[in-house]
Design a protein around this motif. Structure first.
Motif, PDB file in Angstrom:
ATOM      1  N   LEU A 107       0.853  -1.175  -0.205  1.00 40.80           N
ATOM      2  CA  LEU A 107       0.189  -0.144  -0.052  1.00 40.80           C
ATOM      3  C   LEU A 107       0.848   1.131  -0.036  1.00 40.80           C
ATOM      4  O   LEU A 107       2.093   1.241   0.108  1.00 40.80           O
ATOM      5  CB  LEU A 107      -0.949  -0.109   1.189  1.00 40.80           C
ATOM      6  N   THR A 108       0.507   2.256  -0.087  1.00 43.79           N
ATOM      7  CA  THR A 108       1.013   3.687  -0.134  1.00 43.79           C
ATOM      8  C   THR A 108       0.463   4.572   0.926  1.00 43.79           C
ATOM      9  O   THR A 108      -0.727   4.203   1.260  1.00 43.79           O
ATOM     10  CB  THR A 108       0.857   4.508  -1.487  1.00 43.79           C
ATOM     11  N   ALA A 109       0.782   5.599   1.396  1.00 46.35           N
ATOM     12  CA  ALA A 109       0.682   6.349   2.506  1.00 46.35           C
ATOM     13  C   ALA A 109       1.305   7.924   1.954  1.00 46.35           C
ATOM     14  O   ALA A 109       2.156   7.895   1.322  1.00 46.35           O
ATOM     15  CB  ALA A 109       1.133   5.825   3.864  1.00 46.35           C
ATOM     16  N   PRO A 110       0.754   9.057   2.814  1.00 50.66           N
ATOM     17  CA  PRO A 110       1.403  10.354   2.503  1.00 50.66           C
ATOM     18  C   PRO A 110       2.898  10.315   2.716  1.00 50.66           C
ATOM     19  O   PRO A 110       3.173   9.703   3.851  1.00 50.66           O
ATOM     20  CB  PRO A 110       0.445  11.131   3.470  1.00 50.66           C
ATOM     21  N   VAL A 147       1.711   4.419   8.460  1.00 50.76           N
ATOM     22  CA  VAL A 147       1.300   2.758   8.395  1.00 50.76           C
ATOM     23  C   VAL A 147       1.759   2.201   9.740  1.00 50.76           C
ATOM     24  O   VAL A 147       0.887   1.548  10.551  1.00 50.76           O
ATOM     25  CB  VAL A 147       1.836   2.230   7.231  1.00 50.76           C
ATOM     26  N   ALA A 148       2.885   2.638  10.161  1.00 54.53           N
ATOM     27  CA  ALA A 148       3.283   1.863  11.735  1.00 54.53           C
ATOM     28  C   ALA A 148       2.321   2.437  12.537  1.00 54.53           C
ATOM     29  O   ALA A 148       2.127   1.493  13.691  1.00 54.53           O
ATOM     30  CB  ALA A 148       4.598   2.421  11.628  1.00 54.53           C
ATOM     31  N   GLY A 149       1.809   3.495  12.602  1.00 56.23           N
ATOM     32  CA  GLY A 149       0.884   4.020  13.772  1.00 56.23           C
ATOM     33  C   GLY A 149      -0.315   3.219  13.560  1.00 56.23           C
ATOM     34  O   GLY A 149      -0.960   2.679  14.925  1.00 56.23           O
ATOM     35  N   VAL A 150      -0.960   3.024  12.341  1.00 53.92           N
ATOM     36  CA  VAL A 150      -2.328   2.241  12.089  1.00 53.92           C
ATOM     37  C   VAL A 150      -1.959   0.831  12.614  1.00 53.92           C
ATOM     38  O   VAL A 150      -2.545   0.238  13.151  1.00 53.92           O
ATOM     39  CB  VAL A 150      -2.712   2.421  10.644  1.00 53.92           C
ATOM     40  N   VAL A 151      -0.854   0.251  12.425  1.00 55.69           N
ATOM     41  CA  VAL A 151      -0.473  -1.078  12.719  1.00 55.69           C
ATOM     42  C   VAL A 151      -0.420  -1.245  14.321  1.00 55.69           C
ATOM     43  O   VAL A 151      -0.833  -2.159  14.935  1.00 55.69           O
ATOM     44  CB  VAL A 151       1.050  -1.745  12.126  1.00 55.69           C
ATOM     45  N   ALA A 152       0.219  -0.176  14.956  1.00 50.76           N
ATOM     46  CA  ALA A 152       0.272  -0.277  16.513  1.00 50.76           C
ATOM     47  C   ALA A 152      -1.019  -0.312  17.011  1.00 50.76           C
ATOM     48  O   ALA A 152      -1.396  -1.055  18.108  1.00 50.76           O
ATOM     49  CB  ALA A 152       0.988   1.073  16.637  1.00 50.76           C
ATOM     50  N   ARG A 157      -5.435  -3.488  19.790  1.00 48.28           N
ATOM     51  CA  ARG A 157      -6.817  -4.074  19.874  1.00 48.28           C
ATOM     52  C   ARG A 157      -6.499  -5.546  19.832  1.00 48.28           C
ATOM     53  O   ARG A 157      -7.456  -6.111  20.486  1.00 48.28           O
ATOM     54  CB  ARG A 157      -7.441  -3.460  18.790  1.00 48.28           C
ATOM     55  N   GLU A 158      -5.853  -5.926  18.867  1.00 48.32           N
ATOM     56  CA  GLU A 158      -6.084  -7.561  18.751  1.00 48.32           C
ATOM     57  C   GLU A 158      -4.557  -8.133  18.572  1.00 48.32           C
ATOM     58  O   GLU A 158      -3.934  -8.054  17.496  1.00 48.32           O
ATOM     59  CB  GLU A 158      -6.490  -7.666  17.407  1.00 48.32           C
ATOM     60  N   LEU A 170      -5.141  -3.745   6.216  1.00 49.36           N
ATOM     61  CA  LEU A 170      -4.742  -2.569   5.682  1.00 49.36           C
ATOM     62  C   LEU A 170      -5.076  -2.387   4.199  1.00 49.36           C
ATOM     63  O   LEU A 170      -5.711  -1.171   3.848  1.00 49.36           O
ATOM     64  CB  LEU A 170      -2.994  -2.296   5.699  1.00 49.36           C
ATOM     65  N   GLN A 171      -5.005  -3.226   3.428  1.00 47.39           N
ATOM     66  CA  GLN A 171      -5.354  -3.283   2.007  1.00 47.39           C
ATOM     67  C   GLN A 171      -6.913  -3.104   1.800  1.00 47.39           C
ATOM     68  O   GLN A 171      -7.337  -2.448   0.760  1.00 47.39           O
ATOM     69  CB  GLN A 171      -4.859  -4.485   1.218  1.00 47.39           C
ATOM     70  N   CYS A 172      -7.694  -3.747   2.897  1.00 45.45           N
ATOM     71  CA  CYS A 172      -9.138  -3.753   2.662  1.00 45.45           C
ATOM     72  C   CYS A 172      -9.815  -2.561   2.976  1.00 45.45           C
ATOM     73  O   CYS A 172     -10.714  -1.721   2.435  1.00 45.45           O
ATOM     74  CB  CYS A 172      -9.828  -4.826   3.554  1.00 45.45           C
ATOM     75  N   ALA A 173      -8.970  -1.747   3.809  1.00 44.97           N
ATOM     76  CA  ALA A 173      -9.414  -0.343   4.361  1.00 44.97           C
ATOM     77  C   ALA A 173      -8.715   0.841   3.574  1.00 44.97           C
ATOM     78  O   ALA A 173      -9.070   1.804   3.565  1.00 44.97           O
ATOM     79  CB  ALA A 173      -8.742  -0.174   5.696  1.00 44.97           C
ATOM     80  N   ALA A 174      -7.535   0.367   2.710  1.00 41.62           N
ATOM     81  CA  ALA A 174      -7.092   1.449   1.943  1.00 41.62           C
ATOM     82  C   ALA A 174      -8.092   1.958   0.792  1.00 41.62           C
ATOM     83  O   ALA A 174      -8.801   1.208   0.190  1.00 41.62           O
ATOM     84  CB  ALA A 174      -5.770   0.962   1.187  1.00 41.62           C
TER      85      ALA A 174
END
Length: 177
Positions: A107-110, A147-152, A157-158, A170-174
């Motif tokens: 995926l890509t991010a800003p 992306v590291a923040g989202v993964v954290a 949570r899980e 990540l890919q489903c939500a991108a």
């Protein structure tokens, strides 16, 4: 070693056509090297620029896209980066695949034209500095923290999620930028 400076040619021969994978050390940020090393020619394929550790199958590899092309510098001037367009993958970011065809990045991010902290040891750049403490930066090193923040947050949570689970989420939500 200054004996290695200059133009080098790599000639590959054989009786049949095939693919040759060649990588070079990125010298673009090396202050002692005036010109970064690069390959030229009609058969050069720039898509396969993902190296270690991003080439690892289980690694989450992040590309960067452009979030802005203009900003106001610390000196109050309106600056622009005309070679970029908002929402597009940055030229410095590989769109993959790996040399074996495996799709990367996931995926890509800003990542391009991000305002970030300016190191005290960084040379001043009137065009890129937006304050004494901040400057415009770009690259996958700017995109990866998003992306590291989202993964954290996902792992908080899980905690039992696998890298594959995280990649899928990540890919489903991108969304396209």
């Amino acid at each position: 070693d200054t004996a290695l400076v200059g133009t080098w040619k790599l000639l590959v021969g054989g009786k049949t056509l095939g693919v040759v994978d060649v990588w070079i050390e990125d010298t673009a940020d090396d202050e002692e090297v005036d010109d970064p090393a690069e390959f030229e020619g009609r058969y050069v394929d720039e898509r396969m620029r993902i190296g270690s550790p991003g080439a690892a199958r289980r690694a989450i590899t992040v590309g960067d896209y452009t979030t802005k092309t203009a900003w106001t510098s610390a000196r109050g001037r309106r600056e622009r980066e005309p070679d970029l367009s908002v929402g597009s993958v940055a030229p410095s970011s590989s769109d993959g695949p790996l040399r074996d065809g495996f799709p990367k990045p996931e995926l890509t991010a800003p990542g391009s034209m991000i305002v970030g902290p300016r190191s005290r040891s960084a040379p001043a750049d009137p065009r890129l500095d937006v304050s004494d403490a901040h400057r415009i930066m770009g690259g996958t090193s700017m995109a990866s923290p998003f992306v590291a923040g989202v993964v954290a947050l996902l792992l908080e949570r899980e905690p039992m999620l696998t890298p594959e689970d995280i990649k899928r989420r990540l890919q489903c939500a991108a969304k396209a930028p």
